[in-house]
Design an enzyme around this catalytic site. Structure first.
Site, mmCIF file in Angstrom:
data_model
loop_
_atom_site.group_PDB
_atom_site.id
_atom_site.type_symbol
_atom_site.label_atom_id
_atom_site.label_comp_id
_atom_site.label_asym_id
_atom_site.label_seq_id
_atom_site.Cartn_x
_atom_site.Cartn_y
_atom_site.Cartn_z
ATOM 1 N N GLY A 92 55.656 16.042 83.652
ATOM 2 C CA GLY A 92 56.955 16.726 83.323
ATOM 3 C C GLY A 92 57.260 17.898 84.082
ATOM 4 O O GLY A 92 57.993 18.689 83.911
ATOM 5 N N LYS A 146 56.048 17.314 67.006
ATOM 6 C CA LYS A 146 55.205 18.121 67.769
ATOM 7 C C LYS A 146 53.816 18.054 66.823
ATOM 8 O O LYS A 146 52.922 18.123 67.205
ATOM 9 C CB LYS A 146 55.746 19.625 67.958
ATOM 10 C CG LYS A 146 56.585 19.499 69.290
ATOM 11 C CD LYS A 146 57.175 20.663 69.586
ATOM 12 C CE LYS A 146 58.078 20.647 70.799
ATOM 13 N NZ LYS A 146 58.733 22.008 71.338
ATOM 14 N N TYR A 200 62.767 21.702 83.194
ATOM 15 C CA TYR A 200 63.256 23.317 83.359
ATOM 16 C C TYR A 200 62.135 24.113 83.062
ATOM 17 O O TYR A 200 61.770 24.666 83.946
ATOM 18 C CB TYR A 200 64.057 23.134 82.002
ATOM 19 C CG TYR A 200 64.699 24.655 82.084
ATOM 20 C CD1 TYR A 200 65.672 25.187 82.866
ATOM 21 C CD2 TYR A 200 64.231 25.426 80.709
ATOM 22 C CE1 TYR A 200 66.134 26.425 82.566
ATOM 23 C CE2 TYR A 200 64.954 26.686 80.429
ATOM 24 C CZ TYR A 200 65.616 27.295 81.550
ATOM 25 O OH TYR A 200 66.186 28.271 81.431
ATOM 26 N N LEU A 201 61.186 23.917 82.254
ATOM 27 C CA LEU A 201 59.854 24.648 82.134
ATOM 28 C C LEU A 201 58.967 24.122 83.111
ATOM 29 O O LEU A 201 58.228 25.047 83.681
ATOM 30 C CB LEU A 201 59.329 24.681 80.682
ATOM 31 C CG LEU A 201 58.241 25.476 80.683
ATOM 32 C CD1 LEU A 201 58.451 27.175 80.751
ATOM 33 C CD2 LEU A 201 57.508 25.259 79.147
HETATM 34 P P1 NDP Z 1 63.269 18.702 80.243
HETATM 35 O O1 NDP Z 1 64.452 18.215 79.282
HETATM 36 O O2 NDP Z 1 63.761 19.899 81.463
HETATM 37 O O3 NDP Z 1 62.329 17.582 80.757
HETATM 38 C C1 NDP Z 1 60.996 17.895 81.123
HETATM 39 C C2 NDP Z 1 60.698 16.712 81.984
HETATM 40 O O4 NDP Z 1 60.159 15.655 80.966
HETATM 41 C C3 NDP Z 1 61.502 15.918 82.813
HETATM 42 O O5 NDP Z 1 61.750 16.943 83.805
HETATM 43 C C4 NDP Z 1 60.796 14.554 83.313
HETATM 44 O O6 NDP Z 1 59.514 14.816 83.832
HETATM 45 C C5 NDP Z 1 60.105 14.468 81.462
HETATM 46 N N1 NDP Z 1 61.039 13.467 81.114
HETATM 47 C C6 NDP Z 1 62.186 13.390 80.613
HETATM 48 N N2 NDP Z 1 62.531 12.030 80.202
HETATM 49 C C7 NDP Z 1 61.483 11.465 80.375
HETATM 50 C C8 NDP Z 1 61.279 10.053 80.091
HETATM 51 N N3 NDP Z 1 62.338 9.348 79.157
HETATM 52 N N4 NDP Z 1 60.051 9.553 79.949
HETATM 53 C C9 NDP Z 1 59.213 10.394 80.423
HETATM 54 N N5 NDP Z 1 59.240 11.560 80.907
HETATM 55 C C10 NDP Z 1 60.542 12.139 80.981
HETATM 56 O O7 NDP Z 1 62.369 19.754 79.238
HETATM 57 P P2 NDP Z 1 62.191 21.321 78.926
HETATM 58 O O8 NDP Z 1 61.657 21.819 80.155
HETATM 59 O O9 NDP Z 1 63.521 21.713 78.434
HETATM 60 O O10 NDP Z 1 61.223 21.025 77.664
HETATM 61 C C11 NDP Z 1 59.907 21.297 77.621
HETATM 62 C C12 NDP Z 1 59.284 21.852 76.492
HETATM 63 O O11 NDP Z 1 59.976 23.238 76.019
HETATM 64 C C13 NDP Z 1 59.750 20.871 75.313
HETATM 65 O O12 NDP Z 1 58.600 21.078 74.333
HETATM 66 C C14 NDP Z 1 60.736 21.911 74.559
HETATM 67 O O13 NDP Z 1 60.906 21.715 73.109
HETATM 68 C C15 NDP Z 1 60.418 23.192 74.638
HETATM 69 N N6 NDP Z 1 61.768 23.952 75.087
HETATM 70 C C16 NDP Z 1 61.662 25.230 74.281
HETATM 71 C C17 NDP Z 1 62.958 25.931 74.238
HETATM 72 C C18 NDP Z 1 62.848 27.364 73.484
HETATM 73 O O14 NDP Z 1 63.674 28.076 73.496
HETATM 74 N N7 NDP Z 1 61.658 27.662 72.939
HETATM 75 C C19 NDP Z 1 64.110 25.686 75.061
HETATM 76 C C20 NDP Z 1 63.964 24.590 75.692
HETATM 77 C C21 NDP Z 1 62.729 23.559 75.746
HETATM 78 P P3 NDP Z 1 59.286 14.016 85.169
HETATM 79 O O15 NDP Z 1 60.460 13.228 85.649
HETATM 80 O O16 NDP Z 1 58.789 14.896 86.436
HETATM 81 O O17 NDP Z 1 58.167 13.043 84.852
#
Ligand code: NDP
Length: 313
Positions: free
Chosen positions: A11, A139, A15-16
């Site tokens: 991933g 989770k 964003y993270l």
């Molecule tokens: P993103 O929405 O940015 O997605 C992260 C990555 O997940 C994508 O870039 C992709 O990586 C992978 N991904 C997305 N869709 C799919 C799919 N269908 N199949 C496989 N891989 C997929 O994630 P965030 O960075 O927003 O979230 C990461 C974590 O942080 C989560 O656990 C979320 O709950 C948590 N979070 C916490 C927040 C807070 O305020 N505490 C706010 C936002 C998030 P790639 O294509 O490179 O494989």
């Protein structure tokens, strides 16, 4: 000091995730990033992955739909960090990690796994309301699979991402601060915790070679960033030299508004509800079975929220 662990980030384009890649490289880890076969012609992602390679990361091709590819990817490293999506308004793929857990179990070489957590501690959210509890429930399903498989872990509870929460003065649907008005959750006095996303990544990477964090939850509670919504607003008012017009939304009004929204929005609003009406991030002490990141790593100079807000001036 021993050798630094090799890290696989899954991933990594997220964003993270992209911040985890940066922090891993900066902290001198050999860094591998999963390049999912499904990326296709997503030019932004490809370019991001290529930029990681330029900075020294190694790209590993694999897919959640190809178990062997995951096992082979995992075998190349010591530590796996997963940051797959978990925000419904973007995408929610938390349970995909069960496939990763299977691969880590089979590979048998991983000395630490950090699953995609980075938010509210799901173990504290057994009483969360629908529909947003799905995030915590999923989770917890992943945690159970990790622990049943005997995989060494660290759970990073990062509290509120500053970009989502501070930018909009904690108001859902806002990521830029108004210079005119703000709606407070009730009296706006529940304490929350806000962390710059780059700092989250730095702390997370620091935990992986630290025996103190093995099989523990690490909470990110930078002391200067434990603030109520009202305090965040006051910091902004000080910066702009002006008082905002304030109104207030009662808990019941908030719940009524929430019910009229789409599913993804309701999930997000549930999280705001627990944080800003019930103080779910701060209404417990960190016990002996967990750690706090700013105490473990006092050398990390985290971004304070008044400095964070300056970028919006
Ligand atoms: P993103 O929405 O940015 O997605 C992260 C990555 O997940 C994508 O870039 C992709 O990586 C992978 N991904 C997305 N869709 C799919 C799919 N269908 N199949 C496989 N891989 C997929 O994630 P965030 O960075 O927003 O979230 C990461 C974590 O942080 C989560 O656990 C979320 O709950 C948590 N979070 C916490 C927040 C807070 O305020 N505490 C706010 C936002 C998030 P790639 O294509 O490179 O494989």
């Amino acid at each position: 000091m021993g050798l630094k662990s090799k890290i696989l980030i899954i991933g990594g384009t997220g964003y993270l995730g992209k911040r985890l890649v940066k922090a891993s490289l900066e902290q001198g880890h050999e860094t591998f990033v999963l390049q999912r076969s499904e990326i296709g012609v997503d030019i932004e992602k490809i370019q991001m992955l290529l930029s990681f390679k330029k900075q020294g990361a190694r790209l590993v091709i694999g897919s959640f739909d190809d178990h062997r590819s995951l096992v082979e990817a995992v075998k190349q490293v010591d530590v796996v960090i997963c940051a797959v999506s978990g925000v419904h308004i973007r995408s929610h793929q938390i349970l995909l990690q069960l496939k990763l857990v299977d691969a880590i179990k089979e590979a048998g070489n991983i000395k630490r796994f950090l699953p995609s957590e980075f938010g509210t501690d799901p173990a504290k959210m057994g009483d969360a309301i629908e529909p947003g509890r799905v995030t915590f429930d999923d989770k917890m399903v992943v945690r159970k699979a990790i622990e049943d498989a005997g995989i060494p872990f660290t759970y990073v509870s990062a509290n509120c991402f500053a970009g989502y929460m501070v930018g909009g003065l904690c108001q859902p649907g806002h990521i830029l601060p108004s210079r005119e008005s703000v709606v407070l959750f009730g009296d706006g006095n529940q304490k929350s915790i806000f962390v710059d996303e780059d700092d989250i990544a730095k702390y997370a990477i620091r935990t992986i070679d630290d025996p103190r964090t093995l099989n523990k939850t690490v909470y990110l509670r930078p002391p200067a960033n434990i603030l109520s919504q009202r305090e965040v607003v006051e910091l902004w008012e000080k910066l702009i030299g002006k008082q905002l017009k304030k109104s207030s939304l009662s808990e019941q009004e908030f719940l009524n508004i929430m019910k009229g929204q789409g599913y993804a929005e309701q999930v997000g609003l549930t999280h705001y509800y627990h944080v800003f009406y019930h103080g779910c991030l701060t209404n417990f002490e960190i016990g002996d079975d967990a750690e706090e990141a700013s105490l473990l790593y006092p050398d990390i100079k985290y971004t304070k929220i008044d400095d964070y807000l300056k970028q919006y001036l």
